[in-house]
Enzyme design. Structure first.
Site, PDB file in Angstrom:
ATOM      1  N   ASP A 176       0.772  -1.239  -0.111  1.00 28.47           N
ATOM      2  CA  ASP A 176      -0.101   0.049  -0.162  1.00 28.47           C
ATOM      3  C   ASP A 176       0.808   1.369   0.083  1.00 28.47           C
ATOM      4  OD1 ASP A 176      -2.304   1.564   0.059  1.00 28.47           O
ATOM      5  OD2 ASP A 176      -3.208   0.195   1.664  1.00 28.47           O
ATOM      6  N   TRP A 210      -2.637   3.345  -5.743  1.00 19.22           N
ATOM      7  CA  TRP A 210      -3.749   4.122  -6.283  1.00 19.22           C
ATOM      8  C   TRP A 210      -3.872   4.720  -7.491  1.00 19.22           C
ATOM      9  CZ3 TRP A 210      -2.623   7.365  -1.388  1.00 19.22           C
ATOM     10  CH2 TRP A 210      -2.410   6.601  -0.263  1.00 19.22           C
ATOM     11  N   GLY A 211      -3.018   4.339  -8.359  1.00 18.32           N
ATOM     12  CA  GLY A 211      -3.133   5.075  -9.778  1.00 18.32           C
ATOM     13  C   GLY A 211      -2.035   6.261  -9.773  1.00 18.32           C
ATOM     14  N   GLU A 213       1.005   8.901  -9.944  1.00 15.99           N
ATOM     15  CA  GLU A 213       2.499   8.864 -10.649  1.00 15.99           C
ATOM     16  C   GLU A 213       2.253   8.043 -11.901  1.00 15.99           C
ATOM     17  OE1 GLU A 213       5.943   8.425  -8.302  1.00 15.99           O
ATOM     18  OE2 GLU A 213       5.008   9.226  -6.460  1.00 15.99           O
ATOM     19  N   ASP A 231      -9.860   3.311  -4.161  1.00 21.17           N
ATOM     20  CA  ASP A 231     -10.442   2.306  -3.778  1.00 21.17           C
ATOM     21  C   ASP A 231     -11.828   2.199  -4.241  1.00 21.17           C
ATOM     22  OD1 ASP A 231      -9.440   1.897  -0.297  1.00 21.17           O
ATOM     23  OD2 ASP A 231      -8.222   1.900  -2.059  1.00 21.17           O
TER      24      ASP A 231
END
Length: 544
Positions: A176, A210-211, A213, A231
């Site tokens: 994470d 989380w997508g 960069e 999420d």
């Protein structure tokens, strides 16, 4: 950032807020802030060579249904249920522990400590049980100073933690992104990649940043999959938004490296129709299939959706292609996915709130050369034949999914988004304008009609919006560097013919110049032009 409430009462499905808050705090420190990756990054790197995830991973994760209430007994009972209820036989392999499995501090040697109340046999004892059923065990950690729930993170402890995971018999790491102190994700995730490799144990590496960069532009050389969005939650609107974000990234996925639109919410509160839609879309997009529901208590409808072997076969197809949009008009979508045996999978998806008829043709989805094609409905199993038309009445929020056999695949044309590799964006008609002479730009990929191009056997690129078809055109037949690239009514002229080259460049037949993103920009709205071919990533493109 550490939570102030006790870890054991962490509620389910609240991680999005904690992640966003933690990330906002971490990047608020200007001295530590790191910009997003720019065009200086290369094209998608070679896939991580660890021999894992040659097809998208399948399994279970406890977070969506249980939040912090993870335990050894939960993981063991879930594994046993998967072993007995048909999920393991259908291909589900990994039983994954999420956040909150450890104590709030490391031991005196700097090692992570499994919470003895939750895991009395430790992670190794849990792994032994899962392995005894022929399944594999996954675990969770964070590429920051603390996990999203406030437990010790792995930043600065990568080697020690990777060795612990390997010694415990862990087969999968979900990594994470909370409390990341502003260090670039690529740096932090690469450090853990190397630490995992050094253990000598095959551990599937799932990047969960989380997508951020533009992870899809570098994730393939670092992990086996990467989250492309924030999420998911158990709502149609959440699922739809994530679909839109993920569907345009097909060119970055393949064997060993997959776009991950997050866990399946099937069985968690959406309607049966919406559950089937999620499973159809995730399978068409070659996404990891990670169930996030209460497996031990799952009803027959949920299990029949999760174990539909005809749909799973599309997700697990060895060719490893992610499906792409053929068309998307007023919320009525057609997707196609080529399969290893020459068939194609077609999904007709109705985003809207009313039943609608959705149609396409065999040629449009990549099938040619036959007088008749066989359609297999992957949900009902029924078969039919067609000379060309592929059509169905599709309920609101629903899908119809076909496997199309016969003829040959590919033909003389290909359809999909034209990805600017260096920028991680798509070739776009500004504002979906149907006015001739509009200069093209790059924009975040969204799967809409103004980003859906067909490259024909006559070497034309066409785009169809609101019933109007236009061609990719070099302005006024000019052949000098800096010539704008625009839309124009199709004429068949040499200034509308384009060659797709094996090195990723697209060259104008008339000019011999390369399709180029002006100034090597990565910004939304950067213009497309012709320029002398130079091999840079702002002249590299993929179609699909």
């Amino acid at each position: 950032m550490h939570r102030t409430e006790p870890a054991a009462v962490c509620p389910p499905r609240h991680r999005s807020f904690r992640r966003l808050l933690a990330f906002a705090l971490s990047v608020a420190l200007p001295a530590l802030a790191v910009p997003l990756l720019t065009l200086g990054a290369a094209a998608p790197a070679a896939a991580l060579d660890n021999g894992l995830a040659t097809t998208p991973q399948m399994g279970f994760n406890d977070w969506n249904a249980y939040g912090c209430n993870v335990s050894e007994s939960l993981i063991k009972s879930t594994a046993l249920a998967m072993h007995n209820n048909g999920m393991q036989a259908a291909g589900y392999t990994y039983v994954n522990i999420d956040d909150c499995w450890m104590t709030s501090s490391r031991d005196s040697g700097g090692h992570l400590v499994p919470d003895p109340a939750k895991f009395p046999d430790g992670i190794s004892g849990t792994a032994d049980y899962v392995h005894s059923l022929g399944l594999k065990l996954g675990i969770y950690e964070d590429a920051g100073t603390a996990t999203c729930a406030g437990y010790p993170g792995s930043l600065g402890h990568e080697t020690t933690d990777a060795q612990s995971f390997a010694s415990w018999g862990v087969d999968y790491l979900k990594y994470d992104n909370c409390n990341n102190t502003g260090v670039s994700a690529q740096t932090r995730y690469t450090t853990m990649r190397d630490a995992l490799a050094a253990t000598g144990r095959p551990i599937l590496f799932s990047l969960c940043n989380w997508g951020e960069e533009s992870v899809w532009t570098w994730g393939a050389s670092v992990g086996n999959s990467w989250r492309t969005t924030g999420d998911i939650n158990a709502s149609y609107s959440s699922m739809l938004s994530i679909f839109h974000s993920n569907v345009g990234l097909a060119s970055y996925a393949g064997p060993g490296h997959w776009n991950d639109p997050d866990m399946l919410e099937i069985g968690n509160g959406m309607s049966t129709t919406e559950d089937r839609t999620e499973f159809s879309l995730w399978s068409e997009m070659a996404a990891p299939l990670i169930s996030g529901t209460n497996i031990a208590a799952a009803g027959s409808t949920t299990l029949s959706t999760l174990t539909n072997t005809r749909v799973i076969a599309v997700d697990q197809d060895s060719l490893g292609k992610q499906g792409t949009l053929v068309s998307s008009v007023n919320g009525l979508d057609v997707l196609t996915k080529p399969l290893a045996n020459g068939d194609v999978s077609v999904v007709l998806f109705n985003e809207t709130g009313s039943t609608a008829t959705i149609g396409t043709t065999a040629a449009a989805v990549g099938k040619t050369g036959a007088s008749s094609y066989t359609l297999t409905d992957l949900w009902s199993g029924a078969t039919s034949s067609t000379a060309s038309a592929i059509s169905a009445s599709v309920p609101a929020h629903g899908t119809v999914m076909y496997r199309v056999a016969g003829g040959s695949s590919g033909g003389g044309s290909a359809t999909g988004a034209v990805h600017a590799v260096g920028a991680g964006k798509c070739l776009d008609v500004p504002n979906a304008s149907t006015t001739a002479g509009v200069q093209l730009q790059i924009w975040d990929c969204n799967g809409q009609a103004n980003q859906t191009w067909t490259h024909s056997s006559s070497n034309q690129f066409t785009v169809t919006m609101s019933g109007t078809t236009l061609c990719l055109d070099a302005y006024n037949n000019q052949t000098t560097a800096g010539t704008k690239v625009e839309t124009w009514p199709c004429t068949g002229g040499a200034n509308q013919q384009w060659t797709l080259n094996s090195n990723g460049t697209v060259t104008g037949v008339q000019s011999g110049l390369c399709l180029d993103v002006t100034g090597a920009s990565t910004a939304d709205g950067a213009l497309a032009e012709l320029w002398t071919c130079n091999g840079q990533s702002n002249q590299q493109w993929t179609l699909g």
